[in-house]
Design a protein around this motif. Structure first.
Motif, PDB file in Angstrom:
ATOM      1  N   ARG A  71     -20.212 -51.402   8.025  1.00  0.00           N
ATOM      2  CA  ARG A  71     -20.665 -50.088   7.565  1.00  0.00           C
ATOM      3  C   ARG A  71     -19.526 -49.092   7.547  1.00  0.00           C
ATOM      4  O   ARG A  71     -18.475 -49.309   8.157  1.00  0.00           O
ATOM      5  CB  ARG A  71     -21.779 -49.586   8.498  1.00  0.00           C
ATOM      6  CG  ARG A  71     -21.266 -49.350   9.903  1.00  0.00           C
ATOM      7  CD  ARG A  71     -22.367 -49.154  10.923  1.00  0.00           C
ATOM      8  NE  ARG A  71     -21.808 -49.013  12.259  1.00  0.00           N
ATOM      9  CZ  ARG A  71     -22.498 -49.167  13.387  1.00  0.00           C
ATOM     10  NH1 ARG A  71     -23.779 -49.477  13.332  1.00  0.00           N
ATOM     11  NH2 ARG A  71     -21.910 -49.002  14.551  1.00  0.00           N
ATOM     12  N   ALA A  75     -13.867 -42.771  11.124  1.00  0.00           N
ATOM     13  CA  ALA A  75     -12.624 -42.840  11.897  1.00  0.00           C
ATOM     14  C   ALA A  75     -11.595 -43.739  11.230  1.00  0.00           C
ATOM     15  O   ALA A  75     -10.421 -43.364  11.083  1.00  0.00           O
ATOM     16  CB  ALA A  75     -12.925 -43.334  13.316  1.00  0.00           C
ATOM     17  N   ALA A  79      -8.123 -42.468   9.702  1.00  0.00           N
ATOM     18  CA  ALA A  79      -6.862 -43.008  10.237  1.00  0.00           C
ATOM     19  C   ALA A  79      -6.042 -43.657   9.119  1.00  0.00           C
ATOM     20  O   ALA A  79      -4.825 -43.489   9.057  1.00  0.00           O
ATOM     21  CB  ALA A  79      -7.151 -44.010  11.361  1.00  0.00           C
ATOM     22  N   VAL A 156     -24.148 -43.739  11.875  1.00  0.00           N
ATOM     23  CA  VAL A 156     -22.847 -43.365  12.460  1.00  0.00           C
ATOM     24  C   VAL A 156     -22.331 -42.127  11.720  1.00  0.00           C
ATOM     25  O   VAL A 156     -22.976 -41.627  10.801  1.00  0.00           O
ATOM     26  CB  VAL A 156     -21.827 -44.523  12.329  1.00  0.00           C
ATOM     27  CG1 VAL A 156     -22.209 -45.661  13.267  1.00  0.00           C
ATOM     28  CG2 VAL A 156     -21.730 -45.021  10.893  1.00  0.00           C
TER      29      VAL A 156
ATOM     30  N   VAL B 104     -19.953 -38.658  18.376  1.00  0.00           N
ATOM     31  CA  VAL B 104     -18.701 -37.894  18.328  1.00  0.00           C
ATOM     32  C   VAL B 104     -18.744 -36.787  17.273  1.00  0.00           C
ATOM     33  O   VAL B 104     -18.101 -35.752  17.438  1.00  0.00           O
ATOM     34  CB  VAL B 104     -17.458 -38.788  18.099  1.00  0.00           C
ATOM     35  CG1 VAL B 104     -17.227 -39.711  19.274  1.00  0.00           C
ATOM     36  CG2 VAL B 104     -17.530 -39.549  16.805  1.00  0.00           C
ATOM     37  N   LEU B 144     -11.456 -38.055  16.390  1.00  0.00           N
ATOM     38  CA  LEU B 144     -11.571 -38.228  14.937  1.00  0.00           C
ATOM     39  C   LEU B 144     -11.138 -39.588  14.398  1.00  0.00           C
ATOM     40  O   LEU B 144     -11.668 -40.028  13.378  1.00  0.00           O
ATOM     41  CB  LEU B 144     -10.753 -37.136  14.213  1.00  0.00           C
ATOM     42  CG  LEU B 144     -11.158 -35.684  14.491  1.00  0.00           C
ATOM     43  CD1 LEU B 144     -10.310 -34.733  13.663  1.00  0.00           C
ATOM     44  CD2 LEU B 144     -12.632 -35.452  14.218  1.00  0.00           C
ATOM     45  N   THR B 145     -10.169 -40.246  15.023  1.00  0.00           N
ATOM     46  CA  THR B 145      -9.640 -41.454  14.370  1.00  0.00           C
ATOM     47  C   THR B 145     -10.056 -42.770  15.032  1.00  0.00           C
ATOM     48  O   THR B 145      -9.649 -43.838  14.582  1.00  0.00           O
ATOM     49  CB  THR B 145      -8.093 -41.425  14.240  1.00  0.00           C
ATOM     50  OG1 THR B 145      -7.505 -41.601  15.532  1.00  0.00           O
ATOM     51  CG2 THR B 145      -7.616 -40.117  13.632  1.00  0.00           C
ATOM     52  N   GLY B 146     -10.890 -42.703  16.063  1.00  0.00           N
ATOM     53  CA  GLY B 146     -11.534 -43.906  16.567  1.00  0.00           C
ATOM     54  C   GLY B 146     -10.600 -44.926  17.184  1.00  0.00           C
ATOM     55  O   GLY B 146      -9.546 -44.583  17.737  1.00  0.00           O
ATOM     56  N   ALA B 147     -10.994 -46.188  17.054  1.00  0.00           N
ATOM     57  CA  ALA B 147     -10.289 -47.290  17.706  1.00  0.00           C
ATOM     58  C   ALA B 147      -9.691 -48.234  16.664  1.00  0.00           C
ATOM     59  O   ALA B 147     -10.099 -48.235  15.497  1.00  0.00           O
ATOM     60  CB  ALA B 147     -11.246 -48.058  18.607  1.00  0.00           C
ATOM     61  N   THR B 149      -8.763 -51.861  14.783  1.00  0.00           N
ATOM     62  CA  THR B 149      -9.591 -52.971  14.319  1.00  0.00           C
ATOM     63  C   THR B 149      -8.832 -54.297  14.428  1.00  0.00           C
ATOM     64  O   THR B 149      -7.596 -54.321  14.480  1.00  0.00           O
ATOM     65  CB  THR B 149      -9.983 -52.776  12.845  1.00  0.00           C
ATOM     66  OG1 THR B 149      -8.784 -52.807  12.045  1.00  0.00           O
ATOM     67  CG2 THR B 149     -10.675 -51.434  12.631  1.00  0.00           C
ATOM     68  N   ARG B 170     -11.795 -51.981  18.879  1.00  0.00           N
ATOM     69  CA  ARG B 170     -13.175 -52.309  18.522  1.00  0.00           C
ATOM     70  C   ARG B 170     -13.601 -53.673  19.080  1.00  0.00           C
ATOM     71  O   ARG B 170     -14.771 -53.865  19.410  1.00  0.00           O
ATOM     72  CB  ARG B 170     -13.348 -52.265  17.004  1.00  0.00           C
ATOM     73  CG  ARG B 170     -14.799 -52.394  16.604  1.00  0.00           C
ATOM     74  CD  ARG B 170     -15.073 -52.049  15.160  1.00  0.00           C
ATOM     75  NE  ARG B 170     -16.465 -52.366  14.834  1.00  0.00           N
ATOM     76  CZ  ARG B 170     -17.489 -51.566  15.088  1.00  0.00           C
ATOM     77  NH1 ARG B 170     -17.296 -50.402  15.629  1.00  0.00           N
ATOM     78  NH2 ARG B 170     -18.725 -51.936  14.807  1.00  0.00           N
ATOM     79  N   ALA B 188     -20.647 -47.543  18.437  1.00  0.00           N
ATOM     80  CA  ALA B 188     -20.614 -46.275  17.725  1.00  0.00           C
ATOM     81  C   ALA B 188     -19.175 -45.785  17.594  1.00  0.00           C
ATOM     82  O   ALA B 188     -18.271 -46.305  18.265  1.00  0.00           O
ATOM     83  CB  ALA B 188     -21.453 -45.253  18.483  1.00  0.00           C
ATOM     84  N   PRO B 189     -18.945 -44.777  16.766  1.00  0.00           N
ATOM     85  CA  PRO B 189     -17.626 -44.137  16.752  1.00  0.00           C
ATOM     86  C   PRO B 189     -17.257 -43.661  18.161  1.00  0.00           C
ATOM     87  O   PRO B 189     -18.079 -43.061  18.850  1.00  0.00           O
ATOM     88  CB  PRO B 189     -17.833 -42.954  15.798  1.00  0.00           C
ATOM     89  CG  PRO B 189     -18.952 -43.379  14.900  1.00  0.00           C
ATOM     90  CD  PRO B 189     -19.863 -44.195  15.772  1.00  0.00           C
ATOM     91  N   PRO B 235      -4.887 -45.882  17.128  1.00  0.00           N
ATOM     92  CA  PRO B 235      -4.690 -46.360  15.755  1.00  0.00           C
ATOM     93  C   PRO B 235      -3.469 -45.764  15.059  1.00  0.00           C
ATOM     94  O   PRO B 235      -2.921 -46.389  14.153  1.00  0.00           O
ATOM     95  CB  PRO B 235      -5.976 -45.949  15.039  1.00  0.00           C
ATOM     96  CG  PRO B 235      -6.872 -45.348  16.031  1.00  0.00           C
ATOM     97  CD  PRO B 235      -6.231 -45.348  17.361  1.00  0.00           C
TER      98      PRO B 235
END
Lengths: 227, 291
Positions: A71, A75, A79, A156, B104, B144-147, B149, B170, B188-189, B235
Motif C-alpha cells: 500500500r 514516508a 524519502a 495509513v 504519525v 516524516l520519512t519513516g523506516a 525497506t 520495516r 503503521a508509519p 532512510p
C-alpha cells in the motif's frame, strides 16, 4: 465498484478534452460532496482528478490490486523524492518501495502527503468535542475500503490532492488556504494495477475545502497505443 | 593439533546440557537485563532513586536489532543515544486493543508541529493521547520519512533482511508486530528518534543527523501500550556504509508524572489539542474501568 451519482452538469468541454492526459475515456464519474469513491486503475491507465469547484481536498490511499498489503507509503514516497510536495514527476511508492502510480501532470503544483485524514475522533482534538458527530474522511475510507476487504489496519498516512500544508522553519505546520481553483486537475498513471481509495473530504472546520465540500470528477483514460 | 579419543563435550545430552548451562550468567554489551534491577551501573547511574526502585525495563539494543515490551500506563521510558549514533524507529499499539496505534500524521497535524520534542503528544488513530515526550536533549527526530525497506537496504548496503548485517527498519518492525499477533498490515508509519530531518521552504527534505553522544528522550505512557523499537539506519543517512550504535532503554513506573503532566508541571501548560487528547484517554479509561 462505484455508487457515485452525477451531482453536477458536465462542463462544456468533452470528456476527452477534460482528461489531463490524452487517451480514450474508459471511466467518467462524479464523486458526491462528502462521499467516498474507489476503482482499480489498470497499469498504464491514467486517472485525472478534477477539482470542479476549487479547493476541494481529495484524500487518497493506494493499494496494489493484487495484494492490498502492498500500500501507499507517504514516508517512503517522501524519502525517495526528498520532498514533502507531490506534483508532476512524483512517484507514489508503496511501503516496499515499489511504484504504484506516477503523477503525470498537475495544474496546481503542490499536493499534501503529511497531513493525513480527518476523523471524527481527531476532530475532537482539533476543533472540540462538539465536532465528533461530523462525518469525516476516515469514515469514508473505512466504509468504501470494506467493499474491497480492507479494514482499519489498512489505513495509513494518505495523500491529500489539492490540499496545502506548508511547514514553517520552526516546524509549525497546518492546513492553510488552498492553491487550487475551479477546474484544476491532477493526472496519475498507474504503474501497476492499483486500487485507488478516495474520500472527497467532508471537513468543514478548516480551509481544506474552502469550508464548503464540493463534488469532484474522476476520469480514467487509456493511452491510444494501448488499445 | 593433538589427536584425542575423548568424545566432544556436546556429544551426549548430559554434555550438551552442561555446555549450555555453563553459558548462563554471561553478559553482553547489548542485552535485556532481567530482572531490570540487575542492570549494570552504567545504565542506571543517572536515575533518581525513585526510578531505580520502580525499574521495569533495562536493555541495550544493538544497532540493527529491535525490541518490544508491553508497559503500563504511567511508565516513563528513557531512550539514551549513549554513543551518539543510534536511530530508533518507534511504534505504539494499545494493549488489549492492538488495532489502536500511533498515528504519525495526526501526531504532527493535531499539535501543529512537524518536529516532535519535549511537550509533544503522541496520538493514536482514535483521537487519544498514547504518550507524551516529557524530556528531550536531542531534538533531532523525524516523523516524516519513516523506516528503511528491504529493497532499499539491499540496493544501498547489499542486504536488508532481518538476519543480515544491515537490517531494514520495516523488516524489524514487522517482526515485532508479528510477535504481538499482528501482521504486515499493522506495521503503521513509524517515527524515528535521534536522527533528524528538516523541511525547507520549498518542501525539500534535508537530513540533519544526530545530536551527539548522551542525548536522551523521556516518554510518559498515558495508556497501557506495546512499545516497539527498531534501532537501524535512517532512510536518508548519507553514509555509504551501514553505520550506527546501540540505544539504551530504561523504563520505570512513574504514575505521579501523570498528575504532573495534567497539572502543567511536567512540560508546562498543555495545548488545547494535547488536553483534549488526554481527556479522551481518561474518558475511555473511566468508561472501561467503571465497576
Amino acid at each position: 465498484m462505484n455508487i457515485a451519482t452525477e451531482t453536477r452538469a458536465p462542463v462544456n468541454a468533452t470528456v476527452s478534452q477534460t482528461a489531463l492526459v490524452a487517451g480514450s475515456v474508459i471511466l467518467d464519474e462524479y464523486v458526491e460532496a462528502r462521499g467516498p469513491w474507489s476503482a482499480v486503475i489498470a497499469a498504464g491507465d491514467v486517472l485525472t482528478i478534477v477539482d470542479l469547484e476549487g479547493n476541494q481536498a481529495v484524500d487518497c490511499l493506494l493499494y496494489a490490486a493484487e495484494d492490498t498489503s502492498v500500500r501507499y507509503s507517504a514516508a517512503v514516497t517522501i524519502a525517495a523524492q526528498r520532498s514533502i510536495v507531490l506534483t508532476t514527476g512524483s512517484v507514489l511508492r508503496s511501503d516496499t518501495g515499489a511504484p504504484l502510480m506516477t503523477v503525470m501532470a498537475d495544474e496546481v503544483g503542490v499536493h499534501d502527503t503529511i497531513g493525513g485524514a480527518c476523523s471524527q475522533e481527531s476532530n475532537t482534538l482539533r476543533y472540540g468535542q462538539h465536532t465528533r458527530e461530523q462525518h469525516a474522511c476516515v469514515e469514508n475510507f473505512l466504509i468504501e475500503g470494506s467493499r474491497w476487504g480492507l479494514d482499519k489496519r489498512d489505513l495509513v498516512s494518505n495523500i491529500n490532492w489539492f490540499m496545502n500544508v506548508p511547514v514553517d522553519p520552526d516546524g509549525a505546520l497546518g492546513i492553510v488556504d488552498g492553491l487550487s481553483a475551479p477546474g484544476k486537475r491532477v493526472a496519475l498513471r498507474a504503474d501497476i494495477d492499483t486500487l485507488v481509495l478516495v474520500s472527497n473530504c467532508p471537513q468543514i472546520n478548516n480551509p481544506c475545502n474552502g469550508f464548503n465540500p464540493t463534488p469532484v470528477r474522476m476520469i480514467v483514460t487509456r493511452p491510444e497505443a494501448a488499445l | 593439533m593433538t589427536l584425542t579419543t575423548e568424545a566432544p563435550a556436546t556429544a551426549t545430552t548430559a554434555g550438551a546440557r552442561a555446555h549450555a548451562r555453563e553459558q548462563h550468567g554471561s553478559a553482553a554489551d547489548t542485552m535485556r537485563h532481567i530482572p531490570a534491577t540487575s542492570a549494570p551501573e552504567r545504565l542506571t547511574a543517572d536515575l533518581p532513586d525513585s526510578a531505580k526502585e520502580h525499574l521495569s525495563w533495562a536493555e541495550s539494543v544493538a544497532f540493527g536489532r529491535y525490541t518490544a515490551l508491553t508497559l503500563a500506563r504511567g511508565s516513563r521510558i528513557r531512550l539514551s543515544d549513549t554513543e551518539g549514533d543510534a536511530c530508533v524507529h518507534v511504534l505504539l499499539y494499545r494493549t488489549g486493543a492492538l488495532h489502536e496505534r500511533l498515528n504519525v500524521a495526526d501526531t504532527v497535524k493535531v499539535p501543529w508541529q512537524a518536529y516532535p520534542t519535549a511537550g509533544h503528544p503522541l496520538l493514536s488513530d482514535a483521537g487519544r493521547l498514547m504518550a507524551t515526550i516529557v524530556a528531550d536533549t536531542s531534538a533531532s527526530h523525524d516523523a516524516l520519512t519513516g523506516a528503511t525497506t528491504l529493497v532499499g537496504n539491499t540496493t544501498r548496503y547489499g542486504a536488508g533482511t532481518a538476519h543480515s548485517s544491515s537490517p531494514a527498519g520495516r523488516e524489524l518492525l514487522t517482526l515485532g508486530a508479528l510477535k504481538q499477533g499482528l501482521g504486515v498490515r499493522d506495521v503503521a508509519p513509524s517515527m524515528s528518534l535521534f536522527k533528524g530531518i528538516r523541511v525547507d521552504p520549498d518542501g525539500g527534505i534535508r537530513f540533519t543527523g544526530g545530536a551527539g553522544p548522551g542525548a536522551a528522550v523521556d516518554i510518559l505512557l498515558q495508556m497501557d501500550a506495546v512499545l516497539l523499537l527498531a534501532n537501524t539506519a535512517h532512510p536518508l543517512d548519507p553514509r555509504p556504509a551501514f553505520t550506527g550504535t546501540a540505544v539504551d532503554v530504561l523504563a520505570w513506573h512513574a504514575p505521579e508524572d501523570l498528575d504532573l503532566l495534567a497539572a502543567g508541571h511536567l512540560v508546562g501548560p498543555l495545548t488545547p489539542e494535547h488536553r483534549q487528547a488526554l481527556n479522551n484517554t481518561d474518558h475511555d479509561l473511566t468508561a472501561r474501568n467503571a465497576r
